[in-house]
Motif scaffolding. Structure first.
Motif, mmCIF file in Angstrom:
data_model
loop_
_atom_site.group_PDB
_atom_site.id
_atom_site.type_symbol
_atom_site.label_atom_id
_atom_site.label_comp_id
_atom_site.label_asym_id
_atom_site.label_seq_id
_atom_site.Cartn_x
_atom_site.Cartn_y
_atom_site.Cartn_z
ATOM 1 N N GLU A 117 0.838 -1.187 0.000
ATOM 2 C CA GLU A 117 0.000 0.000 0.000
ATOM 3 C C GLU A 117 0.877 1.242 0.000
ATOM 4 O OE1 GLU A 117 -3.222 0.055 -0.181
ATOM 5 O OE2 GLU A 117 -3.526 -2.111 -0.056
ATOM 6 N N SER A 118 0.411 2.281 -0.677
ATOM 7 C CA SER A 118 1.139 3.539 -0.688
ATOM 8 C C SER A 118 1.094 4.180 0.684
ATOM 9 C CB SER A 118 0.527 4.499 -1.720
ATOM 10 O OG SER A 118 1.068 5.792 -1.586
ATOM 11 N N ALA A 119 2.246 4.719 1.122
ATOM 12 C CA ALA A 119 2.321 5.371 2.426
ATOM 13 C C ALA A 119 2.166 6.885 2.314
ATOM 14 C CB ALA A 119 3.657 5.033 3.092
ATOM 15 N N THR A 120 1.875 7.399 1.122
ATOM 16 C CA THR A 120 1.826 8.851 0.926
ATOM 17 C C THR A 120 0.481 9.448 1.290
ATOM 18 O OG1 THR A 120 1.090 8.647 -1.368
ATOM 19 C CG2 THR A 120 3.471 8.610 -0.969
ATOM 20 N N GLY A 121 -0.561 8.627 1.368
ATOM 21 C CA GLY A 121 -1.895 9.148 1.660
ATOM 22 C C GLY A 121 -2.627 9.621 0.431
ATOM 23 N N THR A 122 -1.982 9.566 -0.739
ATOM 24 C CA THR A 122 -2.619 9.986 -1.978
ATOM 25 C C THR A 122 -3.313 8.803 -2.624
ATOM 26 O OG1 THR A 122 -0.915 11.647 -2.340
ATOM 27 C CG2 THR A 122 -2.238 11.023 -4.242
ATOM 28 N N THR A 123 -4.525 9.013 -3.082
ATOM 29 C CA THR A 123 -5.278 7.948 -3.720
ATOM 30 C C THR A 123 -5.224 8.126 -5.235
ATOM 31 O OG1 THR A 123 -6.776 7.796 -1.843
ATOM 32 C CG2 THR A 123 -7.533 6.850 -3.915
ATOM 33 N N THR A 124 -4.686 7.148 -5.938
ATOM 34 C CA THR A 124 -4.603 7.237 -7.390
ATOM 35 C C THR A 124 -4.997 5.905 -8.000
ATOM 36 O OG1 THR A 124 -2.288 6.571 -7.444
ATOM 37 C CG2 THR A 124 -2.728 8.922 -7.322
ATOM 38 N N ILE A 125 -5.542 5.953 -9.190
ATOM 39 C CA ILE A 125 -5.743 4.775 -10.023
ATOM 40 C C ILE A 125 -5.201 5.160 -11.385
ATOM 41 C CG2 ILE A 125 -7.401 3.273 -11.146
ATOM 42 C CD1 ILE A 125 -9.210 3.517 -8.851
ATOM 43 N N GLY A 126 -4.130 4.484 -11.806
ATOM 44 C CA GLY A 126 -3.493 4.905 -13.033
ATOM 45 C C GLY A 126 -2.989 6.331 -12.864
ATOM 46 N N ALA A 127 -3.416 7.229 -13.766
ATOM 47 C CA ALA A 127 -2.983 8.625 -13.703
ATOM 48 C C ALA A 127 -4.009 9.505 -13.017
ATOM 49 C CB ALA A 127 -2.719 9.134 -15.125
ATOM 50 N N VAL A 128 -5.021 8.908 -12.393
ATOM 51 C CA VAL A 128 -6.107 9.681 -11.797
ATOM 52 C C VAL A 128 -5.833 9.914 -10.325
ATOM 53 C CG1 VAL A 128 -8.559 9.725 -11.269
ATOM 54 C CG2 VAL A 128 -7.782 8.804 -13.445
ATOM 55 N N ARG A 129 -6.012 11.151 -9.889
ATOM 56 C CA ARG A 129 -5.874 11.491 -8.475
ATOM 57 C C ARG A 129 -7.199 12.061 -7.983
ATOM 58 N NH1 ARG A 129 -0.765 14.837 -6.542
ATOM 59 N NH2 ARG A 129 0.123 12.813 -7.116
ATOM 60 N N PHE A 130 -7.617 11.626 -6.821
ATOM 61 C CA PHE A 130 -8.880 12.076 -6.241
ATOM 62 C C PHE A 130 -8.619 13.024 -5.074
ATOM 63 C CE2 PHE A 130 -11.799 9.426 -8.514
ATOM 64 C CZ PHE A 130 -11.053 8.320 -8.878
#
Length: 231
Positions: A117-130
């Motif tokens: 799991e990413s530890a950055t706290g950013t949620t992405t799928i492919g090139a999409v950021r929410f």
């Protein structure tokens, strides 16, 4: 060929090779007396050593994925997919109700690999950021399914109810819902816009199915519902 077992609401079913196993309002697994659900909707069959899952309905689609949500497919009416993972999740929505069942396969041809799991706290799928507010919207719609234990059924809230849960105006909720669906549609997630599947209820249902099965949102995201805006 491996042995297949189907679990729904804690009950296990064991399809026999060479015999079709039907799921719907009627069939070997009678799920629910829901008039929005086909009498016979999904069918497991075995052919030449491979188990297949077919959508034999005419209106309802299903989301099919591996245990960790890394591989996901949309199964519309008239199509079928091979069952290749040790554990496969099948999620579908009929009317306001979403259902989930799992298929367990021994000696599966593909194995499931853990990912970090990413530890950055950013949620992405492919090139999409929410943004946080966009993720809040997804969690508000998926909340009943996220709080449910195990497989079974859950209700998808209306836009008005989900907006009220977040303390938003319905117009703001719908605008953000458009933005979220557009982002996912651009990276190839099917069923979120256009055509008969673009109806409001179907779009919310498809978003929830994708978000939960792909692990875009999990139970750990439920505290987002208590945040204000992008705090």
């Amino acid at each position: 060929m491996g042995e297949l077992a189907i679990e729904f609401c804690g009950e296990w079913f064991h399809p026999e090779p060479g015999e079709p196993f039907d799921i719907g309002r009627e069939g070997h697994l009678a799920i629910d007396d829901n008039l929005y659900l086909h009498r016979r909707f999904l069918r497991f069959t075995s052919e030449e050593g491979i188990w297949w899952l077919s959508n034999i309905g005419s209106a309802v689609a299903a989301t099919v994925c591996d245990l960790r949500g890394g591989v996901q497919s949309w199964l519309p009416p008239g199509n079928r997919l091979p069952v290749v993972f040790p554990t496969t999740s099948v999620v579908f929505t009929a009317g306001p109700t979403t259902y989930e069942l799992t298929a367990s396969l021994t000696d599966a041809p593909y194995s499931e690999i853990s990912t970090e799991e990413s530890a950055t706290g950013t949620t992405t799928i492919g090139a999409v950021r929410f943004t946080i507010s966009q993720k809040q919207l997804i969690v508000a719609l998926a909340e009943p399914m996220l709080r449910r234990e195990g497989t079974g059924l859950s209700e998808i809230p209306s836009s008005a109810d989900a907006a009220r849960r977040l303390g938003w105006a319905t117009t703001r909720f719908n605008r953000k819902l458009d933005n979220v669906c557009d982002k996912l549609d651009r990276i190839g997630v099917k069923g979120l816009r256009g055509g008969p599947g673009g109806a409001a209820t179907n779009r919310r249902a498809r978003l929830v199915e994708h978000a939960v099965t792909s692990r875009l949102v999990t139970q750990e995201d439920l505290p987002l519902l208590d945040l204000k805006d992008d705090a």
